[in-house]
Design a protein around this motif. Structure first.
Motif, PDB file in Angstrom:
ATOM      1  N   LEU A  99       1.150  -1.246  -0.388  1.00 36.18           N
ATOM      2  CA  LEU A  99      -0.404  -0.087  -0.299  1.00 36.18           C
ATOM      3  C   LEU A  99       0.441   1.235  -0.223  1.00 36.18           C
ATOM      4  O   LEU A  99       0.489   2.589  -0.307  1.00 36.18           O
ATOM      5  CB  LEU A  99      -0.897   0.077   1.561  1.00 36.18           C
ATOM      6  CG  LEU A  99      -2.031   0.893   1.322  1.00 36.18           C
ATOM      7  CD1 LEU A  99      -2.638   1.420   0.311  1.00 36.18           C
ATOM      8  CD2 LEU A  99      -2.784   1.176   2.598  1.00 36.18           C
ATOM      9  N   ALA A 100       2.200   1.051   0.967  1.00 37.83           N
ATOM     10  CA  ALA A 100       2.846   2.048   1.006  1.00 37.83           C
ATOM     11  C   ALA A 100       3.244   2.592  -0.653  1.00 37.83           C
ATOM     12  O   ALA A 100       3.269   4.298  -0.692  1.00 37.83           O
ATOM     13  CB  ALA A 100       4.173   2.097   1.424  1.00 37.83           C
ATOM     14  N   ASP A 101       3.666   1.463  -1.618  1.00 38.43           N
ATOM     15  CA  ASP A 101       4.088   2.050  -3.003  1.00 38.43           C
ATOM     16  C   ASP A 101       2.508   2.613  -3.237  1.00 38.43           C
ATOM     17  O   ASP A 101       3.364   3.218  -4.793  1.00 38.43           O
ATOM     18  CB  ASP A 101       4.608   0.959  -3.754  1.00 38.43           C
ATOM     19  CG  ASP A 101       5.861   0.138  -3.013  1.00 38.43           C
ATOM     20  OD1 ASP A 101       6.835   1.053  -2.648  1.00 38.43           O
ATOM     21  OD2 ASP A 101       6.519  -0.874  -2.844  1.00 38.43           O
ATOM     22  N   PHE A 102       1.844   1.744  -3.178  1.00 36.82           N
ATOM     23  CA  PHE A 102       0.746   2.527  -4.011  1.00 36.82           C
ATOM     24  C   PHE A 102       0.597   3.966  -4.265  1.00 36.82           C
ATOM     25  O   PHE A 102      -0.147   5.088  -4.386  1.00 36.82           O
ATOM     26  CB  PHE A 102      -0.960   1.959  -3.684  1.00 36.82           C
ATOM     27  CG  PHE A 102      -1.783   1.602  -4.269  1.00 36.82           C
ATOM     28  CD1 PHE A 102      -2.581   2.588  -4.245  1.00 36.82           C
ATOM     29  CD2 PHE A 102      -1.873   1.380  -5.489  1.00 36.82           C
ATOM     30  CE1 PHE A 102      -3.799   2.410  -5.316  1.00 36.82           C
ATOM     31  CE2 PHE A 102      -2.858   0.895  -6.397  1.00 36.82           C
ATOM     32  CZ  PHE A 102      -4.176   1.864  -6.436  1.00 36.82           C
ATOM     33  N   PHE A 141      -3.890   5.555   8.104  1.00 34.55           N
ATOM     34  CA  PHE A 141      -5.332   5.877   8.427  1.00 34.55           C
ATOM     35  C   PHE A 141      -5.898   5.152   6.550  1.00 34.55           C
ATOM     36  O   PHE A 141      -6.883   4.282   7.025  1.00 34.55           O
ATOM     37  CB  PHE A 141      -5.649   6.853   7.807  1.00 34.55           C
ATOM     38  CG  PHE A 141      -6.702   7.630   8.121  1.00 34.55           C
ATOM     39  CD1 PHE A 141      -7.959   7.962   8.709  1.00 34.55           C
ATOM     40  CD2 PHE A 141      -7.357   7.362   6.166  1.00 34.55           C
ATOM     41  CE1 PHE A 141      -8.913   8.481   8.725  1.00 34.55           C
ATOM     42  CE2 PHE A 141      -8.507   8.499   5.909  1.00 34.55           C
ATOM     43  CZ  PHE A 141      -8.923   8.585   7.042  1.00 34.55           C
ATOM     44  N   LEU A 142      -5.407   4.486   5.439  1.00 36.32           N
ATOM     45  CA  LEU A 142      -6.477   4.179   4.980  1.00 36.32           C
ATOM     46  C   LEU A 142      -6.378   2.448   5.489  1.00 36.32           C
ATOM     47  O   LEU A 142      -6.877   2.103   5.122  1.00 36.32           O
ATOM     48  CB  LEU A 142      -5.647   4.052   3.604  1.00 36.32           C
ATOM     49  CG  LEU A 142      -5.859   5.157   2.427  1.00 36.32           C
ATOM     50  CD1 LEU A 142      -4.399   4.854   1.535  1.00 36.32           C
ATOM     51  CD2 LEU A 142      -6.948   5.380   1.788  1.00 36.32           C
ATOM     52  N   ARG A 143      -5.130   1.794   5.637  1.00 34.98           N
ATOM     53  CA  ARG A 143      -4.816   0.272   6.544  1.00 34.98           C
ATOM     54  C   ARG A 143      -6.121   0.207   7.222  1.00 34.98           C
ATOM     55  O   ARG A 143      -7.015  -0.219   6.702  1.00 34.98           O
ATOM     56  CB  ARG A 143      -3.852   0.701   7.086  1.00 34.98           C
ATOM     57  CG  ARG A 143      -2.711  -0.517   6.365  1.00 34.98           C
ATOM     58  CD  ARG A 143      -1.799  -1.259   6.366  1.00 34.98           C
ATOM     59  NE  ARG A 143      -0.500  -0.993   5.308  1.00 34.98           N
ATOM     60  CZ  ARG A 143       0.777  -0.610   5.460  1.00 34.98           C
ATOM     61  NH1 ARG A 143       1.062   0.308   6.428  1.00 34.98           N
ATOM     62  NH2 ARG A 143       1.313  -1.115   5.150  1.00 34.98           N
ATOM     63  N   GLY A 144      -6.535   1.483   7.971  1.00 32.80           N
ATOM     64  CA  GLY A 144      -7.920   1.106   9.452  1.00 32.80           C
ATOM     65  C   GLY A 144      -8.540   0.951   7.684  1.00 32.80           C
ATOM     66  O   GLY A 144     -10.070   0.237   9.019  1.00 32.80           O
TER      67      GLY A 144
END
Length: 162
Positions: A109-112, A137-140
């Protein structure tokens, strides 16, 4: 009964900005307002809102649609591909949800969010530190397991929105 907001939608607003990227500070305000509304619906009205598109914040901060999904004739639907893309970034579905994809192109997700080129490039108005907070934030918010997903109230307390 829910009625549409009297005003333009985010797609209309995004057209006003370069690369259709709404400034991060504006998206934080919009996200706070959206979460306040959801928290009110959940906690006060005891209503679960299920028709919310899968997290439009990423789309408007990044300037492209995340997890678009594309059908493959006779093999999978666009909805199946949408979920597969979701799992490639966020991890596999919990086994109790009974959705499996045999081959995934696992990514991060960080690369995204904080990639180096094209639509994955970090927005100019987002620091690398803020990008890490945004990823968290997005992960949550996007947890595939509903039991692990953050509530609107919990997301309102997140560091990215401060």
């Amino acid at each position: 009964m829910a009625l549409p907001l009297l005003g333009s939608d985010l797609n209309y607003q995004a057209r006003r900005f370069s690369k259709r990227r709404i400034p991060v500070s504006v998206m934080k305000q919009i996200t706070r307002q959206l979460l306040e509304g959801l928290r009110f619906l959940h906690e006060t009205c005891e209503v679960i809102h299920t028709a919310l598109p899968r997290w439009p914040v990423m789309e408007f901060v990044k300037g492209h649609v995340a997890f678009l999904g594309a059908a493959s004739e006779g093999r999978w639907s666009s909805e199946d591909d949408h979920l597969a893309q979701h799992m490639e970034v966020l991890g596999r579905m919990p086994s109790r949800l009974k959705f499996a994809v045999p081959r995934l192109k696992v990514t991060n997700l960080a690369d995204f969010v904080d990639g180096k080129e094209g639509p994955f490039q970090r927005p100019d108005d987002m620091t690398s530190e803020d990008a890490l907070r945004f990823v968290d934030f997005l992960r949550g918010a996007l947890q595939l397991d509903p039991d692990e997903r953050k509530t609107a109230g919990e997301l309102l307390q997140h560091e990215w929105l401060r």
